[in-house]
Enzyme design. Sequence first.
Site, PDB file in Angstrom:
ATOM      1  N   ASP A 269       5.681 -42.036 119.668  1.00 32.10           N
ATOM      2  CA  ASP A 269       7.004 -42.643 119.872  1.00 32.10           C
ATOM      3  C   ASP A 269       7.354 -42.684 121.361  1.00 32.10           C
ATOM      4  OD1 ASP A 269       7.025 -39.754 119.157  1.00 32.10           O
ATOM      5  OD2 ASP A 269       9.086 -39.846 119.864  1.00 32.10           O
ATOM      6  N   ASP A 279      10.029 -42.367 128.638  1.00 31.59           N
ATOM      7  CA  ASP A 279      10.582 -41.112 128.126  1.00 31.59           C
ATOM      8  C   ASP A 279      10.170 -39.897 128.957  1.00 31.59           C
ATOM      9  OD1 ASP A 279      11.997 -42.423 126.252  1.00 31.59           O
ATOM     10  OD2 ASP A 279      11.204 -41.343 124.534  1.00 31.59           O
TER      11      ASP A 279
HETATM   12  P1  AMP Z   1      12.024 -37.151 122.726  1.00 35.00           P
HETATM   13  O1  AMP Z   1      11.274 -35.876 122.544  1.00 35.00           O
HETATM   14  O2  AMP Z   1      13.090 -37.092 123.796  1.00 35.00           O
HETATM   15  O3  AMP Z   1      11.139 -38.330 122.885  1.00 35.00           O
HETATM   16  O4  AMP Z   1      12.874 -37.360 121.379  1.00 35.00           O
HETATM   17  C1  AMP Z   1      12.296 -37.385 120.103  1.00 35.00           C
HETATM   18  C2  AMP Z   1      13.310 -37.903 119.107  1.00 35.00           C
HETATM   19  O5  AMP Z   1      14.469 -37.073 119.081  1.00 35.00           O
HETATM   20  C3  AMP Z   1      13.816 -39.304 119.385  1.00 35.00           C
HETATM   21  O6  AMP Z   1      14.034 -39.928 118.148  1.00 35.00           O
HETATM   22  C4  AMP Z   1      15.116 -39.043 120.091  1.00 35.00           C
HETATM   23  O7  AMP Z   1      16.005 -40.125 119.990  1.00 35.00           O
HETATM   24  C5  AMP Z   1      15.643 -37.827 119.354  1.00 35.00           C
HETATM   25  N1  AMP Z   1      16.564 -37.016 120.167  1.00 35.00           N
HETATM   26  C6  AMP Z   1      16.256 -36.221 121.218  1.00 35.00           C
HETATM   27  N2  AMP Z   1      17.359 -35.626 121.702  1.00 35.00           N
HETATM   28  C7  AMP Z   1      18.401 -36.060 120.954  1.00 35.00           C
HETATM   29  C8  AMP Z   1      19.814 -35.801 120.947  1.00 35.00           C
HETATM   30  N3  AMP Z   1      20.381 -34.975 121.830  1.00 35.00           N
HETATM   31  N4  AMP Z   1      20.574 -36.427 120.022  1.00 35.00           N
HETATM   32  C9  AMP Z   1      20.014 -37.240 119.135  1.00 35.00           C
HETATM   33  N5  AMP Z   1      18.714 -37.528 119.070  1.00 35.00           N
HETATM   34  C10 AMP Z   1      17.898 -36.943 119.972  1.00 35.00           C
HETATM   35 MG    MG Z   2      11.144 -40.200 122.979  1.00 30.75          MG
END
Ligand code: AMP
Ligand code: MG
Length: 522
Positions: A269, A279
């Site tokens: 993702d 990201d």
């Molecule tokens: P990441 O590790 O930042 O790529 O995030 C992985 C997933 O978690 C993605 O679907 C993000 O949108 C979701 N996500 C991460 N942090 C948050 C947050 N504070 N609130 C909502 N969704 C989050």
């Molecule tokens: Mg992400």
Amino acid sequence: MPHFSSRFVDSTPGDPLTDTRSRQVQGALWSRVQPTPVSAPRLVALSPEVARLLGLEEQALRSEAWVRVLAGNAVEPGMAPYAANYGGHQFGQWAGQLGDGRAIGLGEVRAPDGTLYELQLKGAGRTPYSRRGDGRAVLRSSIREFLCSEAMHHLGVPTTRALSLVATGDAVVRDMFYDGHPQEEPGAIVCRVAPSFLRFGNFELCTSRGDVALLKQLADYTLSQFFPELGAPSKDTYAAFFHEVARRTAKLIAQWQTVGFVHGVMNTDNMSILGLTIDYGPYGWVDDFDPDWTPNTTDAEQGRYRFGNQPAIGMWNVERLGVALMPLFEGDEGLVQAGLLEYQRALNAEMLGRYAAKLGLASLEDEADVQRVNACLSWLGAEETDMTLFFRGLSRVVVAPTAPTVFPDVLREAFYRPVSEPHLARGLEWLASWWQRARREGADPVDQARRMDAVNPKYVLRNYLAQEAIDAAHAGDDSKVLELLDVMRRPYDEQPGREAYAARRPEWARSKPGCSALSCSS
Ligand code: AMP
Ligand code: MG
């Protein structure tokens, strides 16, 4: 305000519901959402280059009207804010639906060069994909994303960009070390900019649900908007698309390897379909050349996303994309295999080409040259040696009138600890042999040195530098963020007076959180 539009929302299927309740969203590539307003938005930083790219005036971007937009407090006519629906493999496991849990696409603006760029707010509030999250982002991780997006761009590494960094005035609660000590931290929003934020995971989610019609709509949209040169949709075009993504991903990762960037969370993702770095979370720069290093504390034990493993993980991820595209390949598994071979070929070619350039060579000519690179890297890894300082220092050695007979001082700067005489002797032997080889290029050494300096950065966004800027910002001083942004605009230039930003990591930063290890908490 420029004219805003949204190709994705206009031409692909969306979610009929508009509430932000966490839920599974079937049969749709996105959901309409509104950013949640924040209390006291304050513009901390802008990227002048991104403003120019978009044809926007910096002065205008600093206006109250624009800051409201960049904070998610105002939605302009023509904007169709949405959160994308995607899934992903996280740390090797299929994780199901993930989606934009805190990123909200505002709309697209047409740049003076004719390209449509999407503006996306990261940290703008809850969406149907937020699961248990708050939809927000903290200032420290936003500073890191803002600075690194721009630093990567200036290094020449494909990346999503960052237009702005806005402090929200609202507190966000995070348990930074996942040790049961949640704390309030300042919140922030980064406005990210890219032609598209589509990921491998958007394609994977459709296929995981057996929704081939939706997969085809997504693929056809992607082809028509971002890969028009490949032609009208057909089995062959989908295969060409997959091969192109494989190629771009390989080239991207070869660039990461040769500047010492470790992404930290290469889940599918977080893999861009355009081959961009996307990201920025617990990423890091290697400082000392250590293939086993990872900045991500969550991955410290397994080391799945460690520096030296990024090329292999890139291939694993490309395979996941290939599997997701299988329904469009009409079951022809050979197309996935061919794409993986293309990945390996492109990665190898790009790595060799880039290492040749780093060593001042037009190309690696024979097996001996390849061995030369491998010997260099294994020597670098044997004792803690700063990757950036070492390669930058080589241009000073290449201009010397004779092959070195003592280990050069400029390269001693790269050692983190005292090293043994035998290690120095081995290094000297390598250097002398390399110097002879570099001379055989027949180039003017001064030109050769200039070309080396253009590929071996002097300034990279060392983890401790970003952390110092974060600490100052937490204490109310944004000047270090602005200064770092400015330094990172010219990573290959000498920039007299700013040598401190090129120094190796100080000892105090060896084990300080944020400087050596980062949690995913953001
Ligand atoms: P990441 O590790 O930042 O790529 O995030 C992985 C997933 O978690 C993605 O679907 C993000 O949108 C979701 N996500 C991460 N942090 C948050 C947050 N504070 N609130 C909502 N969704 C989050
Ligand atoms: Mg992400």
